[in-house]
Scaffold this motif. Structure first.
Motif, short mmCIF file in Angstrom:
data_model
loop_
_atom_site.label_atom_id
_atom_site.label_comp_id
_atom_site.label_asym_id
_atom_site.label_seq_id
_atom_site.Cartn_x
_atom_site.Cartn_y
_atom_site.Cartn_z
N THR A 280 0.85 -1.18 0.00
CA THR A 280 0.00 0.00 0.00
C THR A 280 0.89 1.23 0.00
O THR A 280 1.71 1.42 0.92
N GLU A 282 0.91 5.34 -0.04
CA GLU A 282 0.07 6.51 0.22
C GLU A 282 0.82 7.78 -0.16
O GLU A 282 2.03 7.90 0.05
N ARG A 336 -4.36 6.74 -2.22
CA ARG A 336 -3.75 5.47 -1.80
C ARG A 336 -3.82 4.49 -2.96
O ARG A 336 -4.86 4.33 -3.59
#
Length: 448
Positions: A280, A282, A336
């Motif tokens: 992930t 961001e 994101r």
């Protein structure tokens, strides 16, 4: 040599004492008993001296090697000289011997005279390390080779026997073969074993693979290099492609190492870890958020008070928010992205870009920023629905408030374009989600 001389002297004196002739008696009183006593006394002294001499000689003929030690021999006397250029002596030659002595009692006539006996510790390879071998004698390293080829496990015992190594043409110098954890009784006159922080095992953690760049080639392999593209975009000319080789060849291996522990010689192999778990990324913070607070005074007048708040970039974020321009306004947009590198694409990604950090900064971040800015500055397709069914699309230029009112449509457009471009780089985008945009407060005054 001193003990040999002492032993021989004692034996000679013992023999002389045993055969020393007794003096003739000088009177009747001396008698036969005196003669017998002198003979027996001389014989006893001779036996004692002979036993002492033999014991002294025997002390030069045995050695006791402790259980955790290895006996090393250097021949000093009564042997031929070593051939020119050789360090390790074979049977019948002077110098450091190929033969070693294991633990226990060893008897050999004049062992400590003909040889210097030295005890050295057994080589211990701890868990998590390997032993880097350099041989100090053997056949010259062939031209074009910087490290001796690996020896298979079934032939390792033969290689580690110094005499067999020399007689069967073992190569002098650094060895690709390594010693795995355990105890080894080695001839340390021939085998120099290094264990330090550079000889740790290669650990591939769960969720990662190891991409191997090999500097050596195993014999008998067909090592044809092949240009390979990422699996999701094999027919796209713009997709990443790198030359790969089969496992065991010189170059970047096509098949990565799966999770586990590997005892790879770091002089021969360079391993790059590639994370294949879902990641992930961001893009947050790094901008100033402006507000306009409205209030009514006692006369009913509307007052406006502007304030601002600095939004820092969190440590967990890959980069700051993406700055887009819509209708002439600069809008920081947080987002994101969820992505993954598949194991089969890891060698291509590592060979062309590098590890996970390089993927973030050299592929994904520029790609995301470019596509988000392009989408924000172009037309938006807003679906018109009848219930859950899409019946048509409204296509028009993107507006500032679309980042609030039609966020899903913008997300879908960004995600669709990023997926196509990321596949060319070997990265699979799972989803893209927009965060709260920093809309200029002037545009929101009407709502307030």
């Amino acid at each position: 040599m001193f003990y040999v001389i002492v032993g021989l002297v004692l034996i000679l004196f013992g023999v002389a004492a045993m055969f020393r002739r007794a003096p003739a008696p000088q009177g009747v009183q001396s008698g036969r008993a005196a003669v017998i006593g002198q003979i027996l006394g001389g014989s006893l002294l001779g036996v004692v001296l002979i036993i002492a001499g033999l014991a002294t000689l025997a002390s030069t003929s045995f050695v006791l090697i402790a259980a955790d030690r290895v006996g090393h021999l250097k021949r000093v006397y009564l042997a031929d000289d070593l051939p020119a250029g050789r360090i390790i002596a074979l049977p019948g030659q002077k110098g450091p011997q190929a033969e070693i002595l294991g633990p226990g009692f060893h008897f050999r006539p004049l062992l400590n005279v003909l040889y210097d006996v030295e005890e050295r510790s057994v080589v211990q390879i701890p868990e998590g390390y390997y032993g880097q071998i350099t041989t100090l004698d053997g056949a010259p390293m062939p031209e074009g080779m910087f490290i001796a080829p690996v020896i298979s496990d079934d032939k390792l015992a033969t290689m580690l026997d110094a005499q067999s190594f020399i007689e069967q043409g073992g190569i002098r110098g650094p060895q690709e073969t390594v010693l795995k954890p355990g105890s080894y009784r080695l001839n340390q006159y021939l085998f120099d074993v290094r264990i330090d922080q550079d000889t740790t095992a290669t650990i591939i953690p769960t969720g990662q693979v190891g991409v191997v760049k090999s500097n050596v080639q195993q014999p008998g392999l067909n090592c044809k290099e092949e240009m390979v593209r990422v699996s999701q975009a094999q027919h796209d000319a713009e997709a990443l492609s790198v030359p790969l080789v089969p496992t065991g060849c010189i170059g970047l291996w096509k098949d990565p190492l799966l999770p586990g522990a590997y005892y790879l010689n770091r002089h021969a192999y360079d391993v790059t870890l590639v994370d294949t778990r879902v990641q992930t990324w961001e893009y947050k913070g790094g901008y100033t958020r402006r507000f306009i607070d409205l209030s009514l005074d006692q006369q009913g007048n509307l007052n406006q008070v502007e304030r601002s708040v600095n939004v820092p970039k969190p440590e967990s974020a890959v980069d700051i928010a993406v700055l887009v321009k819509v209708e002439g306004w600069d809008i920081p947009q947080e987002l994101r992205a969820v992505a993954q590198v598949s194991p089969e694409n890891a060698p291509i990604v590592a060979g062309s870009v590098g590890g996970i950090d390089q993927i973030e900064h050299r592929i994904l971040t520029p790609l995301i920023r470019s596509i988000v800015r392009n989408v924000a500055g172009s037309n938006i397709r807003i679906p018109k629905k009848d219930g859950d069914k899409i019946i048509s699309y409204e296509v028009r230029p993107t507006r500032v408030l679309d980042f609030i009112e039609n966020r899903e449509a913008i997300e879908d457009t960004i995600e669709e374009q990023i997926k196509i471009e990321a596949r060319k780089a070997g990265v699979e985008i799972k989803e893209v989600r927009l965060g709260e945009p920093s809309i200029p407060p002037e545009i929101l005054l009407g709502r307030q």
